[in-house]
Design a protein around this motif. Sequence first.
Motif, PDB file in Angstrom:
ATOM      1  N   ALA A  36       0.817  -1.215   0.000  1.00  0.00           N
ATOM      2  CA  ALA A  36       0.000   0.000   0.000  1.00  0.00           C
ATOM      3  C   ALA A  36       0.853   1.269   0.000  1.00  0.00           C
ATOM      4  CB  ALA A  36      -0.937   0.004   1.201  1.00  0.00           C
ATOM      5  N   ILE A  37       2.073   1.182   0.481  1.00  0.00           N
ATOM      6  CA  ILE A  37       2.948   2.356   0.486  1.00  0.00           C
ATOM      7  C   ILE A  37       4.043   2.246  -0.579  1.00  0.00           C
ATOM      8  CG2 ILE A  37       2.478   3.010   2.870  1.00  0.00           C
ATOM      9  CD1 ILE A  37       5.126   1.688   3.680  1.00  0.00           C
ATOM     10  N   GLY A  38       3.924   1.261  -1.462  1.00  0.00           N
ATOM     11  CA  GLY A  38       4.841   1.153  -2.591  1.00  0.00           C
ATOM     12  C   GLY A  38       6.057   0.282  -2.390  1.00  0.00           C
ATOM     13  N   VAL A  39       6.128  -0.428  -1.279  1.00  0.00           N
ATOM     14  CA  VAL A  39       7.262  -1.313  -1.012  1.00  0.00           C
ATOM     15  C   VAL A  39       6.898  -2.701  -1.543  1.00  0.00           C
ATOM     16  CG1 VAL A  39       8.791  -2.272   0.759  1.00  0.00           C
ATOM     17  CG2 VAL A  39       7.874   0.038   1.027  1.00  0.00           C
ATOM     18  N   ILE A  40       7.288  -2.954  -2.792  1.00  0.00           N
ATOM     19  CA  ILE A  40       6.955  -4.215  -3.454  1.00  0.00           C
ATOM     20  C   ILE A  40       8.187  -4.760  -4.178  1.00  0.00           C
ATOM     21  CG2 ILE A  40       4.486  -3.734  -3.756  1.00  0.00           C
ATOM     22  CD1 ILE A  40       5.108  -2.817  -6.601  1.00  0.00           C
ATOM     23  N   PRO A  41       8.241  -6.074  -4.375  1.00  0.00           N
ATOM     24  CA  PRO A  41       9.369  -6.665  -5.101  1.00  0.00           C
ATOM     25  C   PRO A  41       9.529  -6.039  -6.487  1.00  0.00           C
ATOM     26  CG  PRO A  41       8.136  -8.374  -3.987  1.00  0.00           C
ATOM     27  CD  PRO A  41       7.339  -7.103  -3.840  1.00  0.00           C
ATOM     28  N   GLY A  42      10.790  -5.823  -6.859  1.00  0.00           N
ATOM     29  CA  GLY A  42      11.110  -5.231  -8.142  1.00  0.00           C
ATOM     30  C   GLY A  42      11.423  -3.745  -8.076  1.00  0.00           C
ATOM     31  N   LYS A  43      11.021  -3.085  -7.006  1.00  0.00           N
ATOM     32  CA  LYS A  43      11.269  -1.651  -6.849  1.00  0.00           C
ATOM     33  C   LYS A  43      12.704  -1.411  -6.376  1.00  0.00           C
ATOM     34  CE  LYS A  43       7.298   0.661  -7.278  1.00  0.00           C
ATOM     35  NZ  LYS A  43       7.118   1.942  -7.920  1.00  0.00           N
ATOM     36  N   THR A  44      13.278  -0.312  -6.852  1.00  0.00           N
ATOM     37  CA  THR A  44      14.595   0.102  -6.386  1.00  0.00           C
ATOM     38  C   THR A  44      14.410   0.960  -5.140  1.00  0.00           C
ATOM     39  OG1 THR A  44      15.467   0.078  -8.625  1.00  0.00           O
ATOM     40  CG2 THR A  44      16.690   1.377  -7.011  1.00  0.00           C
ATOM     41  N   LYS A  60      14.010   5.613   0.490  1.00  0.00           N
ATOM     42  CA  LYS A  60      13.460   6.378  -0.617  1.00  0.00           C
ATOM     43  C   LYS A  60      13.105   5.389  -1.724  1.00  0.00           C
ATOM     44  CE  LYS A  60      14.186  10.393  -3.477  1.00  0.00           C
ATOM     45  NZ  LYS A  60      15.021  11.528  -3.798  1.00  0.00           N
ATOM     46  N   ILE A  61      11.836   5.433  -2.163  1.00  0.00           N
ATOM     47  CA  ILE A  61      11.355   4.610  -3.268  1.00  0.00           C
ATOM     48  C   ILE A  61      10.677   5.557  -4.236  1.00  0.00           C
ATOM     49  CG2 ILE A  61       9.708   2.847  -3.972  1.00  0.00           C
ATOM     50  CD1 ILE A  61      10.185   1.401  -1.443  1.00  0.00           C
ATOM     51  N   ASP A  62      11.069   5.483  -5.486  1.00  0.00           N
ATOM     52  CA  ASP A  62      10.581   6.420  -6.497  1.00  0.00           C
ATOM     53  C   ASP A  62      10.855   7.834  -6.002  1.00  0.00           C
ATOM     54  OD1 ASP A  62       9.725   4.336  -8.167  1.00  0.00           O
ATOM     55  OD2 ASP A  62       7.770   4.253  -7.200  1.00  0.00           O
ATOM     56  N   ARG A  63       9.839   8.636  -5.830  1.00  0.00           N
ATOM     57  CA  ARG A  63      10.035  10.011  -5.352  1.00  0.00           C
ATOM     58  C   ARG A  63       9.585  10.176  -3.903  1.00  0.00           C
ATOM     59  NH1 ARG A  63       7.512  13.681  -9.910  1.00  0.00           N
ATOM     60  NH2 ARG A  63       9.366  14.975  -9.794  1.00  0.00           N
ATOM     61  N   ALA A  64       9.226   9.086  -3.250  1.00  0.00           N
ATOM     62  CA  ALA A  64       8.710   9.145  -1.876  1.00  0.00           C
ATOM     63  C   ALA A  64       9.790   8.742  -0.874  1.00  0.00           C
ATOM     64  CB  ALA A  64       7.515   8.230  -1.727  1.00  0.00           C
ATOM     65  N   GLN A  65       9.779   9.400   0.268  1.00  0.00           N
ATOM     66  CA  GLN A  65      10.648   9.034   1.375  1.00  0.00           C
ATOM     67  C   GLN A  65       9.759   8.495   2.482  1.00  0.00           C
ATOM     68  OE1 GLN A  65      13.961  11.613   1.989  1.00  0.00           O
ATOM     69  NE2 GLN A  65      13.930  11.298   4.192  1.00  0.00           N
ATOM     70  N   LEU A  66      10.077   7.297   2.961  1.00  0.00           N
ATOM     71  CA  LEU A  66       9.242   6.602   3.939  1.00  0.00           C
ATOM     72  C   LEU A  66      10.067   6.183   5.146  1.00  0.00           C
ATOM     73  CD1 LEU A  66       7.709   4.124   1.354  1.00  0.00           C
ATOM     74  CD2 LEU A  66       6.599   6.172   2.199  1.00  0.00           C
ATOM     75  N   ALA A  67       9.431   6.128   6.295  1.00  0.00           N
ATOM     76  CA  ALA A  67      10.062   5.599   7.505  1.00  0.00           C
ATOM     77  C   ALA A  67       9.358   4.300   7.876  1.00  0.00           C
ATOM     78  CB  ALA A  67       9.968   6.596   8.645  1.00  0.00           C
ATOM     79  N   LEU A  68      10.137   3.250   8.027  1.00  0.00           N
ATOM     80  CA  LEU A  68       9.603   1.946   8.427  1.00  0.00           C
ATOM     81  C   LEU A  68      10.150   1.597   9.800  1.00  0.00           C
ATOM     82  CD1 LEU A  68      10.230  -0.136   5.167  1.00  0.00           C
ATOM     83  CD2 LEU A  68       8.117   0.978   5.857  1.00  0.00           C
ATOM     84  N   GLY A  69       9.323   0.972  10.604  1.00  0.00           N
ATOM     85  CA  GLY A  69       9.800   0.470  11.885  1.00  0.00           C
ATOM     86  C   GLY A  69      10.832  -0.623  11.656  1.00  0.00           C
TER      87      GLY A  69
END
Length: 82
Positions: A36-44, A60-69
């Motif tokens: 749902a937040i864009g973290v999927i296999p195949g993504k850089t 950072k995935i695509d143009r988004a910056q995310l924080a994961l626990g």
Amino acid sequence: MTTAGPLKPLTDMKTDETGTIVDILGGEGVTKRLAAIGVIPGKTVKKVSSISARGPVTIKIDRAQLALGYGMASKVLVKAGG
């Protein structure tokens, strides 16, 4: 496409290291939440920062910056150098 290095969790990547997501360990709930937040296999993915002692991991995935626990980040397997 280069094939550099073995699989490792996001938590083991160094800051500013880039890789390709290969797999997500865990059940359907974890997989759906990450998808749902864009973290999927195949993504850089690029690791932006992390806090030692099991703190959150910023990516950072695509143009988004995310924080994961830490726990969730440890379930994301990456092939470094992707």
